[in-house]
Enzyme design. Structure first.
Site, PDB file in Angstrom:
ATOM      1  N   CYS A  93       5.561   8.360   3.679  1.00 26.86           N
ATOM      2  CA  CYS A  93       6.011   9.671   3.235  1.00 26.86           C
ATOM      3  C   CYS A  93       6.238  10.605   4.428  1.00 26.86           C
ATOM      4  O   CYS A  93       6.098  10.206   5.591  1.00 26.86           O
ATOM      5  CB  CYS A  93       4.970  10.264   2.292  1.00 26.86           C
ATOM      6  SG  CYS A  93       3.377  10.486   3.077  1.00 26.86           S
TER       7      CYS A  93
ATOM      8  N   CYS B 196      -2.857   9.703   6.023  1.00 20.27           N
ATOM      9  CA  CYS B 196      -1.755   9.439   6.969  1.00 20.27           C
ATOM     10  C   CYS B 196      -2.261   9.579   8.409  1.00 20.27           C
ATOM     11  O   CYS B 196      -1.868   8.818   9.292  1.00 20.27           O
ATOM     12  CB  CYS B 196      -0.597  10.408   6.724  1.00 20.27           C
ATOM     13  SG  CYS B 196       0.166  10.222   5.109  1.00 20.27           S
TER      14      CYS B 196
ATOM     15  N   ASP C 124       2.213   2.538   2.684  1.00 24.66           N
ATOM     16  CA  ASP C 124       2.113   3.154   4.006  1.00 24.66           C
ATOM     17  C   ASP C 124       2.025   2.045   5.042  1.00 24.66           C
ATOM     18  O   ASP C 124       1.186   1.153   4.903  1.00 24.66           O
ATOM     19  CB  ASP C 124       0.818   3.975   4.113  1.00 24.66           C
ATOM     20  CG  ASP C 124       1.044   5.446   3.854  1.00 24.66           C
ATOM     21  OD1 ASP C 124       2.183   5.901   3.999  1.00 24.66           O
ATOM     22  OD2 ASP C 124       0.058   6.121   3.513  1.00 24.66           O
TER      23      ASP C 124
ATOM     24  N   CYS D 176       0.825  -1.216   0.000  1.00 29.20           N
ATOM     25  CA  CYS D 176       0.000   0.000   0.000  1.00 29.20           C
ATOM     26  C   CYS D 176       0.855   1.260   0.000  1.00 29.20           C
ATOM     27  O   CYS D 176       0.369   2.344  -0.290  1.00 29.20           O
ATOM     28  CB  CYS D 176      -0.902   0.050   1.227  1.00 29.20           C
ATOM     29  SG  CYS D 176      -2.160  -1.196   1.226  1.00 29.20           S
TER      30      CYS D 176
END
Lengths: 296, 407
Positions: free
Chosen positions: A62, A106, A37, A35
């Site tokens: 990120c 996030c 993440d 994915c």
């Protein structure tokens, strides 16, 4: 380059509580490398009072994923598990001075890792209920899965309705093509053809008599009922008190997990029909709400 | 955000280049004294018209085109790509198929996806692990149903070349128009369109030290064509709209400079790129160069760093004044890694951590030394944070080692 706040950059360049926590007794893992993440949240919880004594993280992701993880650990340290569970993804984003809409996932990952860690501490199995799809509306961070599900659950058939129920498409309009594609797909599933609606007529605000106003409100309720009845639910008008419109959710709609979305859609249609800000309140929630509270 | 006193290092030249000072100087009068409309029937217009003719000749020379009239100015590479493909479809309405590849620029891929919804059949040629095409597969698709082949000359992420000259000959033999998106190749490698079978070629000014907002479509004389924009008779009626005169002048100068520096591009720039690749790969474990490294643009290096994410690398590089780019998903807001990396079958463990360093003749060896020194600690710093990286390297079977508690 994303327009990150100074706080996001600070937490990315100098992440707090990064690395493994040797004596963690609660671990939550969400995401995966496929994915793009992944977050492992580790907590040291005091078994006596369920206070989070320490928290740390490991993140593959990120800048905002790392910053969100760092912020989360700072927010929850010292809180009890119950208090920590009150932390929303918006709280994480707010702590960071905001995140770009495309990066809100996030903060969602942080909240989910927290729920997973608490479940792990309690010996429970945590189930993810958030299936993330391609981001369609960047203004309001609404993804394809959310739009699809809302269209199905509420038998929606126009971009305007999707906007009313999800906010998607209510900003810059660049996602309208994407929403129409999802509508076409879902409508095809139920044997219907999507037709682009003509642009809505612009309403000129004018004064309505009390009777006209009540009739408008009833019309909106009546318009919403067939869709809900098709899903074995219903909605009834209970009372109107100034800006507050009280309704009762019936049948399958009562306690349905999409109840908030349904009410949001009805409220948006009320606002549209009346040309004024009103709040649609389910009667069971009236005790919690202050009178004359306007929608945010 | 960069550390003060560190001179910025620009290694993102496949995204855009600095407009050459010579081009800027040449453009300036066309905003002020030489402001005439080249279509006007007076001396203001005539002077400008004469200058744009000179610029066209410079571009003709760079492309190795037979006639200067084969160049149609556009607003950039995207417009040129769209014009080429849509023109081919309109000019051959009985043909409903397009051949392209899975690794094209979005200017081609997204247009093709839209055309697919409108009923066209799109054949996307697959690539192997190094980003190379299978010409046997291509040959099988060349039928009389195909209106156009559109394949890039060099990939923007990896720099890998496609054998477009050979492919154009194969298309010509099958009676099919051939277009190539050469946005990355023009100005970096010698071109000789006159002796090729290429019918259409797209280029963009700002990729070769020209200004932004100007590009061109090469259209072989005699090739069937239908304009995208209709209106005035500019560009011989093939692209309506008043010409971007300063842009055309700037592109003309950039073309002259590109020709002048072509050898330098393939010696000096290539050597810097190779030094950068060797320096980074020698110092960073679990990293590799993607694409066909023996057959790529002289300025392009794409490295996959396993177990770290590209945007995070970029942010830390930027803090040190180093500008590069990433095919990583998070830079674009989606969670999918670059379609080019996925098409090549680069595993997720590496695809999310790709960084593209694209050099130009303006880079120096001292800059490359600084980048070689900066990258290893950045990767180490991020791997320290990663749940997929242990004390002594990647964890065994990362997908199993990191096991979310939900399905």
């Amino acid at each position: 380059m994303w327009d990150y706040s100074d706080t996001v950059k600070e937490h990315f360049y100098n992440p707090r509580n990064a690395g493994a926590l040797a004596d963690a007794n609660a671990i939550g893992e969400v995401g995966s490398i496929s994915c793009g993440d992944a977050l492992r949240l580790m907590l040291k919880v005091d078994p006596g009072n369920e206070t989070i004594l320490d928290a740390s993280f490991q993140t593959f992701g990120c800048g905002s994923a790392i910053a969100s993880s760092s912020a989360l650990t700072e927010i929850i340290k010292g809180k009890t598990l119950e208090q920590a569970l009150e932390v929303s993804n918006q709280d994480i984003a707010d702590f960071l001075g905001g995140l770009p809409p495309e990066k809100m996932h996030c903060s969602v990952m942080g909240r989910e890792a927290l729920q997973a860690a608490v479940a792990n501490y309690r010996g429970e199995e945590w189930k993810d209920d958030h299936e993330e799809g391609a981001l369609i509306c960047k203004c309001f961070a609404v993804d394809a899965v959310m739009i699809e599900e809302t269209i199905r659950a509420n038998n929606l058939c126009s971009v305007e309705q999707v906007t009313n129920y999800t906010k998607a498409g209510g900003g810059c309009s660049s996602c309208h093509e994407g929403i129409e594609e999802i509508l076409a797909k879902v409508l095809a599933e139920r044997g219907e053809t999507f037709k682009a609606a003509p642009p809505p007529e612009k309403k000129v605000p004018g004064k309505m008599t009390t009777l006209e106003r009540i009739r408008k409100i009833e019309q909106v309720i009546e318009k919403a009922r067939p869709n809900l009845q098709r899903d074995h639910g219903d909605i009834e008008l209970v009372d109107v008190d100034g800006k507050n419109i009280y309704v009762s959710m019936k049948g399958a709609c009562a306690g349905c997990q999409m109840e908030a979305a349904t009410l949001g859609g009805v409220q948006a249609q009320m606002v549209e029909a009346l040309g004024e800000l009103v709040k649609v309140i389910p009667v069971k929630a009236t005790a919690k709400l202050a009178p004359n509270t306007l929608p945010a | 955000m960069s550390i003060p006193n560190l001179t910025p290092i620009y290694l993102d030249n496949n995204a855009t280049t600095r407009c050459a000072p010579e081009a800027v100087t040449a453009m300036l009068p066309y905003f002020t004294e030489q402001f005439g409309n080249p279509s006007s029937m007076h001396s203001f217009g005539a002077k400008v018209g004469h200058a744009t003719k000179g610029a066209r000749a410079s571009l003709q020379k760079l492309l190795g085109a037979e006639f200067d009239s084969e160049i149609i100015y556009t607003a950039g590479g995207t417009e040129a790509d769209n014009t080429a493909i849509l023109s081919a479809l309109k000019a051959n309405p009985e043909r409903k198929e397009i051949i392209t590849s899975t690794v094209e620029h979005h200017a081609v891929l997204h247009l093709c996806e839209q055309l697919e919804k409108e009923g066209y059949t799109i054949h996307k040629l697959k690539v192997d692990g190094k980003g190379r095409l299978d010409l046997d597969e291509y040959a099988k698709l060349l039928t009389d149903k195909v209106a156009v082949v559109s394949v890039m000359w060099a990939n923007n992420e990896t720099g890998t070349y496609f054998p477009v000259e050979k492919m154009a000959e194969m298309a010509k033999a099958a009676g099919i128009l051939f277009h190539t998106d050469a946005v990355q190749a023009v100005g970096k490698i010698p071109l000789n369109l006159k002796d090729s079978a290429i019918d259409m070629l797209s280029l963009s000014g700002h990729k070769l030290h020209g200004p932004k907002g100007i590009g061109a479509l090469y259209l072989r004389r005699g090739a069937r064509f239908r304009p995208l924009l209709r209106g005035g008779g500019q560009e011989r009626g093939r692209r309506a709209g008043t010409e971007n005169v300063p842009g055309i002048i700037g592109l003309g100068v950039a073309a002259e400079l590109a020709l002048e520096h072509m050898e330098q591009e393939n010696t000096y720039v290539r050597a810097l790129r190779d030094k950068l690749q060797a320096g980074i790969l020698a110092a960073v474990p679990n990293a590799f160069a993607t694409g066909d490294v023996d057959n790529r643009l002289p300025n392009t290096l794409n490295i996959a760093f396993e177990y770290v994410e590209g945007e995070a690398i970029l942010m830390l590089l930027n803090k040190q004044g180093i500008a590069a780019s990433s095919g990583s998903a998070c830079t674009s807001g989606s969670l999918e890694p670059s379609h080019v990396m996925r098409a090549m079958g680069i595993p997720y463990t590496a695809a999310h951590g790709t960084i593209r360093f694209s050099l130009s003749r303006e880079n120096t060896e001292a800059e490359i030394d600084r980048v070689i020194a900066a990258v290893p600690p950045i990767i180490a710093q991020l791997r320290k944070l990663s749940p997929y990286w242990g004390e002594n390297g990647p964890v065994t079977d990362p997908e199993k080692a990191f096991a979310p508690t939900y399905a």
